[in-house]
Each structure stands twice: as structure tokens, then as C-alpha cells.
Design a protein around this motif. Structure first.
Motif, PDB file in Angstrom:
ATOM      1  N   ALA A  47       0.850  -1.193   0.000  1.00  0.00           N
ATOM      2  CA  ALA A  47       0.000   0.000   0.000  1.00  0.00           C
ATOM      3  C   ALA A  47       0.883   1.240   0.000  1.00  0.00           C
ATOM      4  O   ALA A  47       2.033   1.186   0.456  1.00  0.00           O
ATOM      5  N   PRO A  48       0.394   2.368  -0.488  1.00  0.00           N
ATOM      6  CA  PRO A  48       1.154   3.613  -0.377  1.00  0.00           C
ATOM      7  C   PRO A  48       1.338   3.995   1.090  1.00  0.00           C
ATOM      8  O   PRO A  48       0.483   3.709   1.930  1.00  0.00           O
ATOM      9  N   VAL A  49       2.453   4.647   1.397  1.00  0.00           N
ATOM     10  CA  VAL A  49       2.728   4.997   2.785  1.00  0.00           C
ATOM     11  C   VAL A  49       1.661   5.931   3.352  1.00  0.00           C
ATOM     12  O   VAL A  49       1.338   5.870   4.546  1.00  0.00           O
ATOM     13  N   GLY A  50       1.087   6.770   2.500  1.00  0.00           N
ATOM     14  CA  GLY A  50       0.037   7.663   2.986  1.00  0.00           C
ATOM     15  C   GLY A  50      -1.172   6.904   3.513  1.00  0.00           C
ATOM     16  O   GLY A  50      -1.780   7.300   4.518  1.00  0.00           O
ATOM     17  N   ARG A  51      -1.518   5.810   2.832  1.00  0.00           N
ATOM     18  CA  ARG A  51      -2.640   5.003   3.291  1.00  0.00           C
ATOM     19  C   ARG A  51      -2.313   4.309   4.608  1.00  0.00           C
ATOM     20  O   ARG A  51      -3.158   4.211   5.503  1.00  0.00           O
ATOM     21  N   THR A  52      -1.071   3.853   4.749  1.00  0.00           N
ATOM     22  CA  THR A  52      -0.654   3.219   5.999  1.00  0.00           C
ATOM     23  C   THR A  52      -0.755   4.193   7.165  1.00  0.00           C
ATOM     24  O   THR A  52      -1.302   3.865   8.228  1.00  0.00           O
ATOM     25  N   VAL A  53      -0.243   5.398   6.976  1.00  0.00           N
ATOM     26  CA  VAL A  53      -0.318   6.410   8.029  1.00  0.00           C
ATOM     27  C   VAL A  53      -1.772   6.716   8.375  1.00  0.00           C
ATOM     28  O   VAL A  53      -2.144   6.808   9.558  1.00  0.00           O
ATOM     29  N   ALA A  54      -2.614   6.851   7.357  1.00  0.00           N
ATOM     30  CA  ALA A  54      -4.021   7.158   7.602  1.00  0.00           C
ATOM     31  C   ALA A  54      -4.699   6.061   8.422  1.00  0.00           C
ATOM     32  O   ALA A  54      -5.470   6.344   9.351  1.00  0.00           O
ATOM     33  N   GLN A  55      -4.409   4.792   8.099  1.00  0.00           N
ATOM     34  CA  GLN A  55      -5.069   3.703   8.812  1.00  0.00           C
ATOM     35  C   GLN A  55      -4.559   3.573  10.239  1.00  0.00           C
ATOM     36  O   GLN A  55      -5.330   3.202  11.141  1.00  0.00           O
TER      37      GLN A  55
END
Length: 437
Positions: free
Chosen positions: A338-346
Motif C-alpha cells: 500500500a502507499p505509505v500515505g494510506r498506511t499512516v491514515a489507517q
């Protein structure tokens, strides 16, 4: 068939519409193509049948794993040159299966003729069976406890002795942290483990949970150097046995516990810190929110999570994301990036306060190249410890991934997150990156 290399090169170039950037040697011993480049060796024309029945990356990968394709010369250069022709064009060109589908897809009569000639050159026969190293699929939904255990076993239960040859004495199977390109793998892996411990601010007497503990390197380092009580969990029986032996030899059985356990089954929290290093790629997008919530639940208020995870580049249309077939079939079954932005968001959606994100992309390229060097140096022994096909899988995937990190096609990030209590006190200093020393 005395000039198969020239015929094959000409036909491939007709179908692809671009020159083949490497020299080619065919099964009849003939060679054709630009001198001074790596040589793509087609040892058996069965490799062509694999490509015709499965156009794109998977057909090429099966031929490579079976030993029907090889490269003489610089493997990295060959992969880099071929990436823009065979792999990328192959993925765009063919989703259909079988020679007849390939022929019907070529509307241009000239291309149809070239494709038909390729079929003739490949020889008669049904599609070859996949090499035995390909993952055996189970039915049912993804990421059940049983299916995840099978997926992990496929990748990690291939022999601890094999991994010793590849990883070296550290037995760390994740991105190292390099002082410079001339450093040693052992020093870089030790630096990575210490960086994680410092980011987690570990202190004597604290409880650490290491999710996906591998062969125990992180829990051993944390217990020995920082005095914590550590629990390491893995789904691999072979990893657990190896890690327990290392713990016993280090005299740390009173402070380090190794379990064969899924993170979803842990009930003995809370922990002061959680490290998850190279494990979250196995979780899957559908269950990532549950993964983040479970780790949040397992931490005490004020506890820290260090999530070390490979990331892919974001897509304009995320629904168009497709899992890499070679990686899914031969390396990490059911894994997803997954993109890192999605990881941070989750992580934030699960209740974490994300305090730091550090990219280690170039570090992973250096790490992978070091692993490939280790494997090549011990090739015969490594292949005998598992199988020649499995060793070929590892060499191809590690070399290809090194290039992907170098070309910014994928990255890897350490995300430091805190289960910040209601008081709002995170426990971090005003200068967040105090671990820099």
C-alpha cells in the motif's frame, strides 16, 4: 533449427515493436543480438510455450524458475534493460491464455504471422506444468488464520540453513540501516535493530512485542542491549525453533519468549512497545484496519509502535492496483503493498498519533544487493539446501526488488506511532528524533 537465436529475436521484435536490448542465445547454441550486453539464454524452447500460454511476467518467471531461461553477464543490467520491453509490454499486451488467444489478439496480419511463427518455434505440446516451487493455493477467503499460516510457511519454511547463507550471521530479513555503501551487512543490520530500539525508547523492565519476529534477532538485541522482557511471535515453525535455540544459547530464556502465534490471537497485553518489522506486507488491505486496531489495543497508553513496511507508489486509480503475479505465486503469497500515505491514515484511524515517518528506500536496495551477493557466493550449497528452483526464485526476486527500490518504484518506511493517552502526553521529547544521538 541452426539459427534459432536470430529467428527468435526477429519474431520477438516484430511482436513487441521494439529492438530486443540484450543478446540472445538459443537452445541450438546460436547467438544473435547486440554485443557487449548481457546474454539472455533460452535453454529450452519449452520456455516459449510458457510465454505463449501465459504472456507477461508469470510466463517469464516460470521459465526462469524451471531453469529454461538464464542470464549470462550482469543480472541487474539485464533486468533493467528487459523491464521496459518484455515485462512491461507483456503485461500490457496479454491477459488471454494460450497460443490461439495470442494469435487472435494480433489484428495486424504481419503481427499475426509473427505470432504464428513463434508458436511453431516453441514446438508442439500443452502448456508446461508450473515449477514445483509455485505456491499451492487453498480455497476460501484471504487472510484467515489458516491461510496466512500456509502463506508464511511457503516463504519461510524453506530451510533455516538456506537463509543463513543468504542473510548472513545476523539472520535479519528486512531492510538494514547503512552508514554508507562500503559498510558491512552485519553492521548495517545491527544499526537497524538499534535504531528501532531507540525509536521505541526501550528501557529495562519494559515489555516488548515483536510481531513477525523471524529468527529472533530483534527480541535478542532488545533484551540483551536494552534489558526488556520480549515476546516474539511468528507463524513459521522453523523460524520459531531457530529463534528459541538462539535465545537459549544467549542465556535469555527468562526474558525472551518465542511463540508460534498470530497477532490476532494475543490476549496478554498490554505491552510498553510493539515492533512490526517487515510483517505488515502480509496483512492485506482488507484486514489492515483490524491489524492497526489490534496493535493499538495491545499497547498501554503512552506505548509506542514502530511499523517498518514496504510501500508502493500510489496510483491515480487505486482500484486498478494488481498484485505482482511472480511475487504472489513464488515469493509472498497473498501479500499486498500500500502507499505509505494510506498506511499512516489507517494507523491514525485506529487511534494512533503518528509522530515520525522515515524513508529507508536506498537502504533496502543496498541490503538486497548484499543478499544477492551472499546467495551467489554460496550458490551450489544454497541450492542443495532447498532446491535449484527455489534458489533461482530468490535470486530473481531480490535482484529485481533491488532495482525497484533504486528506481523509486517501491519504498520502505519506518512509521513511529504512539497510543497517546487522553492527557495528550506522548512521552516524546520536544526534539522528536532524539534517537539520532
Amino acid at each position: 533449427m541452426a539459427d534459432a537465436a536470430r529467428r527468435l529475436t526477429t519474431l520477438v521484435e516484430d511482436v513487441l515493436g521494439t529492438p530486443l536490448p540484450v543478446r540472445l542465445r538459443a537452445w541450438d547454441g546460436s547467438e544473435y543480438g547486440p554485443p557487449g550486453t548481457p546474454t539472455l539464454v533460452v535453454r529450452h524452447r519449452r520456455a516459449l510455450r510458457r510465454l505463449l500460454w501465459k504472456p507477461g511476467e508469470l510466463g517469464l518467471a516460470r521459465a526462469w524458475v524451471a531453469g529454461e531461461l538464464d542470464v549470462e553477464g550482469d543480472l541487474y543490467e539485464a533486468l533493467d534493460l528487459l523491464a521496459g520491453t518484455l515485462w512491461e509490454r507483456g503485461e500490457d499486451a496479454g491477459r488471454a491464455h494460450g497460443p490461439s488467444a495470442l494469435l487472435s489478439a494480433a489484428r495486424d496480419p504481419r503481427l499475426r504471422s509473427a505470432a504464428a511463427e513463434l508458436v511453431k518455434l516453441s514446438g508442439p505440446g500443452l502448456p508446461p506444468r508450473p515449477p514445483v516451487e509455485e505456491a499451492r493455493r487453498t480455497g476460501g477467503p484471504l487472510h484467515t488464520l489458516r491461510r496466512d499460516k500456509q502463506a508464511i510457511s511457503h516463504h519461510y519454511d524453506v530451510g533455516n540453513a538456506f537463509y543463513e547463507r543468504v542473510l548472513g550471521p545476523s539472520m535479519v530479513y528486512s531492510c538494514a540501516y547503512w552508514e554508507g555503501p562500503d559498510g558491512t551487512l552485519e553492521d548495517a543490520q545491527r544499526a537497524k535493530l538499534d535504531l528501532v530500539c531507540r525509536k521505541l525508547a526501550l528501557e529495562p523492565g519494559q515489555r516488548l512485542l515483536d510481531v513477525g519476529c523471524g529468527w529472533g534477532s530483534m527480541v535478542l538485541h532488545a533484551a540483551r542491549e536494552y534489558g526488556v522482557d520480549a515476546v516474539g511471535i511468528t507463524l513459521s515453525e522453523e523460524q520459531a525453533a531457530y529463534a528459541r535455540k538462539r535465545v537459549a544459547e544467549a542465556g535469555l530464556t527468562d526474558r525472551v519468549e518465542i511463540r508460534v502465534q498470530d497477532y490476532r490471537e494475543i490476549t496478554d497485553g498490554p505491552f510498553d512497545a510493539v515492533s512490526s518489522i517487515g510483517m505488515a506486507e502480509h496483512v492485506g488491505s482488507a484486514l489492515y484496519a483490524e491489524y492497526a486496531a489490534d496493535l493499538h489495543r495491545l499497547l498501554r497508553p503512552g506505548g509506542r509502535l514502530l511499523n517498518h513496511q514496504i510501500a508502493r507508489r500510489p496510483l491515480r486509480d487505486e482500484e486498478a492496483y494488481e498484485i505482482d503475479e511472480f511475487i504472489d505465486r513464488y515469493v509472498f503469497p497473498d501479500g499486498e503493498l500500500a502507499p505509505v500515505g494510506r498506511t499512516v491514515a489507517q494507523l491514525e484511524e485506529a487511534g494512533f498519533e503518528v509522530r515520525d515517518v522515515e524513508s529507508l528506500r536506498e537502504h533496502y536496495a543496498l541490503t538486497l544487493r548484499a543478499w544477492v551477493t551472499n546467495l551467489e557466493a554460496a550458490w551450489r550449497e544454497a541450492a542443495s539446501l532447498t532446491s535449484p528452483g527455489r534458489a533461482r526464485v530468490w535470486r530473481l526476486y531480490m535482484a529485481a526488488c533491488a532495482l525497484s527500490f533504486e528506481r523509486n518504484r517501491i519504498g520502505v518506511n519506518q512509521v513511529l506511532a504512539v497510543r497517546t493517552p487522553e492527557s495528550g502526553t506522548s512521552g516524546l521529547s520536544l526534539r522528536t528524533r532524539e534517537w539520532r544521538g
